[in-house]
Motif scaffolding. Structure first.
Motif, PDB file in Angstrom:
ATOM      1  N   VAL A 298      10.182  12.622  -5.243  1.00  0.00           N
ATOM      2  CA  VAL A 298       9.997  11.216  -4.859  1.00  0.00           C
ATOM      3  C   VAL A 298      11.088  10.399  -5.361  1.00  0.00           C
ATOM      4  N   ILE A 299      11.822   9.606  -4.752  1.00  0.00           N
ATOM      5  CA  ILE A 299      13.055   8.807  -5.135  1.00  0.00           C
ATOM      6  C   ILE A 299      12.984   7.656  -5.075  1.00  0.00           C
ATOM      7  N   PHE A 300      13.172   6.621  -6.146  1.00  0.00           N
ATOM      8  CA  PHE A 300      13.178   5.217  -6.158  1.00  0.00           C
ATOM      9  C   PHE A 300      14.440   4.806  -6.325  1.00  0.00           C
TER      10      PHE A 300
ATOM     11  N   LYS B   4      11.725  14.803   1.061  1.00  0.00           N
ATOM     12  CA  LYS B   4      11.678  13.945   0.163  1.00  0.00           C
ATOM     13  C   LYS B   4      11.133  12.550   0.521  1.00  0.00           C
ATOM     14  N   PHE B   5      10.525  12.033  -0.336  1.00  0.00           N
ATOM     15  CA  PHE B   5       9.914  10.737  -0.303  1.00  0.00           C
ATOM     16  C   PHE B   5      10.894   9.448  -0.718  1.00  0.00           C
ATOM     17  N   LEU B   6      11.467   8.798   0.009  1.00  0.00           N
ATOM     18  CA  LEU B   6      12.507   7.907  -0.403  1.00  0.00           C
ATOM     19  C   LEU B   6      11.833   6.462  -0.374  1.00  0.00           C
ATOM     20  N   ILE B   7      11.774   5.736  -1.458  1.00  0.00           N
ATOM     21  CA  ILE B   7      11.207   4.517  -1.727  1.00  0.00           C
ATOM     22  C   ILE B   7      12.594   3.180  -2.007  1.00  0.00           C
ATOM     23  N   VAL B   8      12.894   2.668  -1.065  1.00  0.00           N
ATOM     24  CA  VAL B   8      14.006   1.767  -1.089  1.00  0.00           C
ATOM     25  C   VAL B   8      13.427   0.341  -1.356  1.00  0.00           C
ATOM     26  N   GLY B   9      13.626  -0.304  -2.515  1.00  0.00           N
ATOM     27  CA  GLY B   9      13.361  -1.633  -2.735  1.00  0.00           C
ATOM     28  C   GLY B   9      12.652  -1.577  -4.279  1.00  0.00           C
TER      29      GLY B   9
ATOM     30  N   GLU C  71       4.258   6.313 -11.899  1.00  0.00           N
ATOM     31  CA  GLU C  71       3.251   7.169 -12.644  1.00  0.00           C
ATOM     32  C   GLU C  71       2.280   8.137 -11.648  1.00  0.00           C
ATOM     33  N   GLN C  72       2.165   7.210 -10.566  1.00  0.00           N
ATOM     34  CA  GLN C  72       1.404   8.015  -9.714  1.00  0.00           C
ATOM     35  C   GLN C  72       2.203   9.358  -9.179  1.00  0.00           C
ATOM     36  N   ALA C  73       3.375   9.209  -8.922  1.00  0.00           N
ATOM     37  CA  ALA C  73       4.249  10.435  -8.418  1.00  0.00           C
ATOM     38  C   ALA C  73       3.970  11.581  -9.600  1.00  0.00           C
TER      39      ALA C  73
ATOM     40  N   SER D  68       0.717  -1.129  -0.129  1.00  0.00           N
ATOM     41  CA  SER D  68      -0.014   0.037  -0.054  1.00  0.00           C
ATOM     42  C   SER D  68       0.697   1.127  -0.083  1.00  0.00           C
ATOM     43  N   VAL D  69       2.024   1.165  -0.757  1.00  0.00           N
ATOM     44  CA  VAL D  69       2.855   2.457  -0.856  1.00  0.00           C
ATOM     45  C   VAL D  69       1.968   3.675  -1.587  1.00  0.00           C
ATOM     46  N   ASP D  70       0.996   3.196  -2.457  1.00  0.00           N
ATOM     47  CA  ASP D  70       0.134   4.227  -2.967  1.00  0.00           C
ATOM     48  C   ASP D  70      -0.545   5.150  -2.262  1.00  0.00           C
ATOM     49  N   VAL D  71      -1.018   4.554  -0.854  1.00  0.00           N
ATOM     50  CA  VAL D  71      -1.601   5.291   0.405  1.00  0.00           C
ATOM     51  C   VAL D  71      -0.784   6.402   0.938  1.00  0.00           C
ATOM     52  N   ILE D  72       0.520   5.957   1.033  1.00  0.00           N
ATOM     53  CA  ILE D  72       1.554   7.081   1.473  1.00  0.00           C
ATOM     54  C   ILE D  72       1.657   8.137   0.464  1.00  0.00           C
ATOM     55  N   MET D  73       1.554   7.734  -0.926  1.00  0.00           N
ATOM     56  CA  MET D  73       1.933   8.621  -1.841  1.00  0.00           C
ATOM     57  C   MET D  73       0.938   9.579  -2.120  1.00  0.00           C
TER      58      MET D  73
END
Length: 243
Positions: A89-91, A63-68, A78-80, A44-49
């Motif tokens: 937002v950093i992937f 910044k929102f850092l998504i590790v993985g 695409e949502q970002a 549910s990372v989309d909920v945070i986004m």
């Protein structure tokens, strides 16, 4: 039991963390909202986004850092873009396991909206890294995350924004959550778990010896029932934290 030693903040200097930040395009003074784990629907990372645009509006130095990595990564990118926050937002994609503790230590808040977590290992690792937690309430998480003591559990998806900003702004709350989180992580450490397991084996050996020394069949059966009962009770207590 978890080996929490690699996640300790004392393992990393400010210079090391700033160097990693720089490699990700993050300034030293910028705050990091961190998600770390498998990037899949059940997380549910989309909920945070969805909460990020209003968070960035009130807290632009963030910044929102998504590790993985995982099957939802492309959808989240695409949502970002649709939310006009792609620049914040950093992937990272998949990172080597040996580097994971350092990534934890970049976080100012660790977030997770999943309600399907079973063991919740990432929460314990974040606690060991002294990163305050904001997560979606789930019965299994409420067994070891206590709001206001070692983390914050929110009931509604829209509550994430206020909880995250509160953790970023309220230094006293941050210190409380970090201290409480550290204590919780220690309870799940290899050392603590090993001590509990040793105590269990010691007690069972004593009970077993008492059964062997029993003179009648009835006494032996009583001791046997006692052994089984204590094993059941003790095994349940192995993963519980002292209150």
């Amino acid at each position: 039991g978890l080996d929490i030693a690699p996640f300790k903040s004392t393992n990393f200097t400010i210079e090391e963390k700033n160097e990693l930040k720089a490699s990700l395009g993050i300034k030293p003074e910028e705050k990091i909202i961190l998600f770390l784990g498998r990037v899949a629907n059940e997380k549910s990372v989309d909920v945070i986004m969805d909460n990020m645009p209003s968070i960035f509006e009130d807290y632009p130095n963030c910044k929102f850092l998504i590790v993985g990595d995982g099957p939802s990564k492309k959808d989240l990118e695409e949502q970002a873009k649709k939310l006009n926050i792609a620049d914040k937002v950093i992937f990272t994609g998949k990172v080597p396991w040996s580097d994971v503790p350092k990534y934890y230590n970049l976080g100012d808040v660790f977030v997770n909206a999943s309600v399907t977590e079973t063991q919740g290992l990432t929460f314990i690792e974040a606690m060991a890294a002294e990163v305050p937690i904001v997560a979606k309430y789930a019965p299994n998480l409420s067994e070891f995350i206590k709001t206001g003591k070692n983390g914050i559990l929110v009931k509604k998806n829209t509550d994430f924004k206020d909880a995250i900003i509160k953790v970023l702004d309220d230094q006293k709350l941050r210190e409380t959550l970090i201290t409480g989180g550290n204590a919780t992580a220690e309870e799940y450490s290899i050392e603590k778990f090993g001590d509990k397991l040793e105590m269990l084996y010691s007690e069972i050996i004593k009970l077993h010896n008492a059964k062997k020394d029993a003179e009648t069949k009835e006494e032996k059966n009583v001791h046997k029932k006692t052994i089984y009962k204590r094993i059941g009770e003790k095994l349940l207590n192995l993963t519980k934290i002292k209150k």
